[in-house]
Design an enzyme around this catalytic site. Structure first.
Site, PDB file in Angstrom:
ATOM      1  N   SER A  66       4.566   4.309   2.129  1.00  0.00           N
ATOM      2  CA  SER A  66       4.900   3.584   0.906  1.00  0.00           C
ATOM      3  C   SER A  66       4.700   4.493  -0.288  1.00  0.00           C
ATOM      4  O   SER A  66       3.901   5.432  -0.265  1.00  0.00           O
ATOM      5  CB  SER A  66       3.994   2.354   0.759  1.00  0.00           C
ATOM      6  OG  SER A  66       2.660   2.760   0.478  1.00  0.00           O
ATOM      7  N   ASP A  67       5.459   4.218  -1.363  1.00  0.00           N
ATOM      8  CA  ASP A  67       5.063   4.810  -2.634  1.00  0.00           C
ATOM      9  C   ASP A  67       3.737   4.167  -3.023  1.00  0.00           C
ATOM     10  O   ASP A  67       3.340   3.145  -2.474  1.00  0.00           O
ATOM     11  CB  ASP A  67       6.144   4.569  -3.693  1.00  0.00           C
ATOM     12  CG  ASP A  67       6.124   5.617  -4.797  1.00  0.00           C
ATOM     13  OD1 ASP A  67       5.068   6.257  -5.015  1.00  0.00           O
ATOM     14  OD2 ASP A  67       7.162   5.822  -5.442  1.00  0.00           O
ATOM     15  N   TRP A  68       3.035   4.765  -3.975  1.00  0.00           N
ATOM     16  CA  TRP A  68       1.688   4.344  -4.297  1.00  0.00           C
ATOM     17  C   TRP A  68       1.681   2.918  -4.856  1.00  0.00           C
ATOM     18  O   TRP A  68       2.274   2.637  -5.899  1.00  0.00           O
ATOM     19  CB  TRP A  68       1.071   5.330  -5.280  1.00  0.00           C
ATOM     20  CG  TRP A  68       0.392   6.494  -4.618  1.00  0.00           C
ATOM     21  CD1 TRP A  68      -0.883   6.937  -4.862  1.00  0.00           C
ATOM     22  CD2 TRP A  68       0.895   7.364  -3.593  1.00  0.00           C
ATOM     23  NE1 TRP A  68      -1.189   8.026  -4.048  1.00  0.00           N
ATOM     24  CE2 TRP A  68      -0.117   8.303  -3.270  1.00  0.00           C
ATOM     25  CE3 TRP A  68       2.101   7.443  -2.905  1.00  0.00           C
ATOM     26  CZ2 TRP A  68       0.054   9.289  -2.303  1.00  0.00           C
ATOM     27  CZ3 TRP A  68       2.278   8.426  -1.944  1.00  0.00           C
ATOM     28  CH2 TRP A  68       1.256   9.327  -1.645  1.00  0.00           C
ATOM     29  N   TRP A  69       1.078   2.004  -4.087  1.00  0.00           N
ATOM     30  CA  TRP A  69       0.961   0.571  -4.417  1.00  0.00           C
ATOM     31  C   TRP A  69       2.304  -0.148  -4.397  1.00  0.00           C
ATOM     32  O   TRP A  69       2.460  -1.207  -5.008  1.00  0.00           O
ATOM     33  CB  TRP A  69       0.265   0.380  -5.781  1.00  0.00           C
ATOM     34  CG  TRP A  69      -0.990   1.176  -5.861  1.00  0.00           C
ATOM     35  CD1 TRP A  69      -2.137   1.021  -5.116  1.00  0.00           C
ATOM     36  CD2 TRP A  69      -1.213   2.312  -6.690  1.00  0.00           C
ATOM     37  NE1 TRP A  69      -3.054   1.977  -5.431  1.00  0.00           N
ATOM     38  CE2 TRP A  69      -2.522   2.793  -6.403  1.00  0.00           C
ATOM     39  CE3 TRP A  69      -0.465   2.981  -7.652  1.00  0.00           C
ATOM     40  CZ2 TRP A  69      -3.066   3.903  -7.045  1.00  0.00           C
ATOM     41  CZ3 TRP A  69      -1.011   4.084  -8.292  1.00  0.00           C
ATOM     42  CH2 TRP A  69      -2.285   4.532  -7.990  1.00  0.00           C
ATOM     43  N   ALA A  70       3.267   0.386  -3.666  1.00  0.00           N
ATOM     44  CA  ALA A  70       4.560  -0.294  -3.519  1.00  0.00           C
ATOM     45  C   ALA A  70       4.573  -1.218  -2.313  1.00  0.00           C
ATOM     46  O   ALA A  70       5.590  -1.853  -2.038  1.00  0.00           O
ATOM     47  CB  ALA A  70       5.682   0.730  -3.400  1.00  0.00           C
TER      48      ALA A  70
END
Length: 839
Positions: free
Chosen positions: A273-277
């Site tokens: 995932s992208d960061w906190w996505a």
């Protein structure tokens, strides 16, 4: 079978999405395809199976879950396996260098290297970045970028990628990946997919991120195309995007991850995932996510969707063992594929402090020790960085032989953009300001400058060598000084810029995406003032993409225009090489320069009437030059345009037809989902050990509460199906059906240097696919030819089946239409003197 009906529903829903984009629907696709190995993955897969088979449940979970923001030294860190002395993975930005690290190269941007159109430089830059990441102990370099592709010219992160043309981006991303991974580092292709603007990509903590709504045909023919090239090149990891795709978030979009990426493109690596996505735990696991970053649910929140929650989901059967094992085997296969088992060194830098000593767990102020070892990994890469910066400088205008300069008796260097930031090139975090010369945009896609050669520094040195009178003005608004300097100089060189970046930083009211396509700092007015008093005005532009240059183009006192993009640390040296003819310009524009903002037909959508916002890609495949061509819009400068200090001619087009045989859709069944090792379902053994001291806000795989039982969630039944699955006709090998790369025609042409100096020409091959809904031309091939005066060479390109195919939404496969196809060869998208029919 249920699977057959599911595929049928995908076809129907995809066709429906083509007709109605608003509130588009992303169909479900389950189960998540399990890794099979395959040619380039076979050895790594075998090693990964052996490694994963010995792991406990908690150890497997640890490799899938980040430890939290600022949990350890890198921007992303997974848990470790102390029992096997296996440290967690270090994931680090960026696509142009090592974010937060000292003594590493600040490379030219992806957009710049694409402008060289030289595959050798694509790969060499990848080699250089990979070697430096390896030397710092990084396991995963978070780059290169094919999303954003560059749908809208004001898009904030376009410069991190390569070009709005999917073929040019596909070649560039593939060669960059090869370069990075040849050096023993996992490349990470991002952001998958449709992340085409910054505004509202993560509104309200990413709870209302816009939905990029796209039809099936456009997805395949434009946005998925370069990711197919990345997979074919062997990319070992891919990052999800923040946005939704047809109203399903990228990190849990089963159609995007399971169907398109892992099934159709046969991607064998791991998805993070992208960061906190990440928005869900079980749903994202079943939809194909393999690793979550940064591990916590929000910035330093200490909560996680995975970690102990994923442990609980496996123990209660909500996530089957084969899905967890597939996650970890994919991660470890990537590790072995690039040779991390032999290339790994300890992490020797720290993202959170430049001091030598500090906390290894800064979010909790624990573990005080040496955190930075100041390892110099530059290894002479400045020479390559300078070469790329020069080779990517596009000469848009040059009249009356204004360039190259030949020991001018006097010159004035004007504009803040030619000068140093007084506070230093790294004074603004993540380059989040626009002070002094612009050499990279802002955001997570940046790196620290080990140094930055400003243009005024290099040009002053050249003037001293030539004994030229030299004057410079750095203040864009000191009009008296500007007028005096410019009017008294033989040549006035004006520098101006336009910046952009990632949306978490606002610079001058620009929230990532640019608010307009004009120059910053009064640059347009600055150029007009200088040109009004000096008939030999040369303009140098450092921009993140297209700006409006029509007035400059038509101003008779502006004798030359150079686009230098974002050239990195060697900026001043590189532009001096071009201005003085040490290097002959050879770069070609990787985007179209419109006369007006409206000329592109699409723009950033800054606000949305409803939430989540519906960002409809109604233009389909018609972005950049394809839109200009379809609507007969004359640009200032076309895609692929660039001048040289010499001239070239094209002749002798030859077309040879090949017969590779008919296209055969992939058939057959996969094997059943494998499992590796056994799971200990004793809940007590998954709890925090007695006496264990947890680091504050650090994410662990241990259970923090009893495992929930008798869950009533209505998970898709197919998500748990581990039986053999039918293979997809358009898939079957890395990047898609292997026959897509069959050679259908071999095209050649003669290119001759008709000028008086040695130069590099970039011949370009375009094809018209013939259908009424097809673009007038699409780029398919290019090369770089080094030619002495009067020398001729042959440009050859092998046209593949993929090159002349369209995506058919009914059969869900590539087909060659019955429409006649035309090939064009020339120097740019609007200078194509050679034409032939593909019989």
């Amino acid at each position: 079978m249920l699977w057959t009906s599911t595929v049928t529903s995908i076809v129907v829903l995809a066709a429906s999405a083509s007709a109605q984009l608003d509130n588009a629907y992303s169909p479900p696709s389950y189960p998540s395809p399990w890794m099979r190995g395959g040619n380039q993955w076979q050895d790594a897969y075998a090693k990964a199976q052996t490694f994963v088979s010995q792991l406990t449940l908690l150890e497997k979970i640890n490799l899938t879950t980040g430890v939290g923001w600022e949990g350890e030294a890198c921007v992303g860190n997974t848990g470790s396996i102390p029992r096997l002395n296996f440290r967690g993975f270090c994931l680090q930005d960026s696509p142009l260098g090592i974010r937060f690290a000292d003594l590493a190269t600040a490379w030219p941007s992806g957009m710049n290297v694409a402008a060289t159109w030289q595959t050798r430089l694509f790969k060499s830059r990848g080699n250089g970045m990979g070697a430096e990441h390896r030397g710092k102990g990084v396991d995963v370099q978070l780059g290169p970028v094919a999303g954003p592709l560059g749908r809208v010219p004001a898009g904030g992160r376009n410069w991190e990628g390569f070009s709005p043309d999917p073929v040019l981006t596909g070649v560039a991303i593939a060669e960059t990946i090869k370069g990075i991974q040849d050096e023993g580092v996992i490349a990470n292709a991002k952001h998958f997919i449709m992340n085409e603007q910054e505004h509202e990509r993560d509104k309200n903590g990413n709870l209302d991120a816009y939905s990029a709504n796209v039809d099936d045909k456009t997805m395949h023919e434009t946005y998925l195309w370069p990711f197919a090239d990345a997979v074919r090149a062997g990319v070992a990891s891919i990052m999800c995007s923040y946005n939704q795709i047809n109203n399903s978030y990228g990190s849990q979009n089963s159609y995007a991850l399971n169907y398109l990426l892992k099934n159709e493109l046969d991607f064998q690596g791991f998805v993070l995932s992208d960061w906190w996505a990440q928005h869900t735990g079980v749903a994202s696991a079943l939809a194909g996510l393999d690793m979550t970053m940064a591990g916590d649910q929000g910035l330093a929140s200490a909560n996680t969707y995975w970690g102990g929650n994923l442990t609980a989901a496996v123990l209660n059967g909500t996530v089957p063992q084969w899905r967890l094992d597939d996650m970890v085997v994919r991660i470890m296969s990537a590790y072995y594929k690039v040779g991390r088992d032999t290339a790994r060194v300890p992490v020797n830098f720290n993202s959170w402090s430049s001091e030598t000593y500090g906390y290894i767990h800064p979010q909790s102020n624990e573990g005080y020790q040496q955190i930075n070892f100041h390892v110099d990994v530059q290894d002479g890469h400045s020479r390559l960085a300078r070469e790329i910066a020069g080779a990517s400088t596009v000469m848009l205008k040059n009249v009356n032989n204004a360039l190259p300069l030949k020991k001018p008796r006097s010159l004035a260097i004007i504009g803040e953009d030619a000068h140093d930031n007084p506070a230093g090139p790294n004074s603004c975090g993540d380059r989040g300001c626009n002070v002094g010369t612009l050499a990279m945009g802002w955001g997570s896609g940046t790196a620290q400058f080990p140094y930055l050669i400003a243009p005024v520094t290099a040009l002053r040195a050249q003037a001293q060598k030539d004994r030229s009178l030299f004057v410079n003005v750095s203040n864009n608004y000191d009009f008296d000084a500007i007028t005096k300097a410019a009017s008294n100089a033989f040549v006035a060189i004006v520098f101006a810029n336009a910046d952009s970046g990632e949306g978490y930083i606002n610079v001058g009211g620009n929230q990532g995406d640019r608010n307009n396509l004009t120059l910053w700092g009064g640059g347009d007015e600055l150029i007009k003032r200088v040109a009004s008093v000096n008939p030999n005005t040369i303009v140098v532009l450092h921009t993140v993409g297209a700006v409006i240059v029509e007035d400059m183009k038509n101003n008779p006192n502006i004798t030359a225009i150079l686009w230098a993009g974002l050239p990195g640390q060697e900026s001043g040296n590189a532009i001096t090489d071009i201005l003085y003819g040490v290097r002959n310009p050879s770069a070609k524009s990787v985007f179209t320069w419109g006369k007006n903002r409206e000329d592109w037909g699409v723009d950033v959508q800054y606000t949305f009437p409803t939430q989540p916002g519906q960002l409809n890609f109604n233009e389909g495949n018609f972005i950049d030059y394809r839109y200009f061509d379809a609507n007969n819009i004359e640009p200032s400068y076309e895609f692929g345009f660039g001048l040289s200090y010499t001239n070239f001619s094209y002749s002798n087009l030859q077309i040879v037809k090949n017969d590779p045989g008919p296209y055969q859709p992939t058939v057959g069944m996969t094997k059943a989902a494998p499992t590796f090792g056994t799971i200990d379902y004793n809940e007590a053994n998954a709890e925090f050990p007695t006496g264990f001291r947890a680091i504050f806000r650090y994410i662990y795989p241990y259970l923090s509460e009893p495992v929930p039982r008798n869950q009533t969630n209505n998970w898709p039944a197919m998500a748990f199906d581990s039986t053999p699955q039918p293979r997809i006709g358009s898939g079957g090998s890395a990047g898609g059906n292997r026959q897509l790369w069959d050679t259908m025609y071999t095209v050649s042409a003669t290119v001759t240097n008709t000028g008086t100096v040695k130069g590099i020409e970039i011949p370009q091959l375009y094809i018209h696919l013939g259908g009424p809904s097809d673009p007038k031309i699409v780029l398919r091939g290019f090369d770089d030819l080094i030619l002495d005066p009067n020398e001729s060479q042959t440009f050859t390109y092998k046209i593949t089946r993929r090159d002349i195919s369209n995506w058919d939404t009914s059969s869900q496969n590539w087909v060659i239409s019955s429409y006649p196809k035309t090939v064009y060869v020339g120097a740019s998208s609007r200078n194509l003197p050679l034409k032939g029919i593909l019989q």
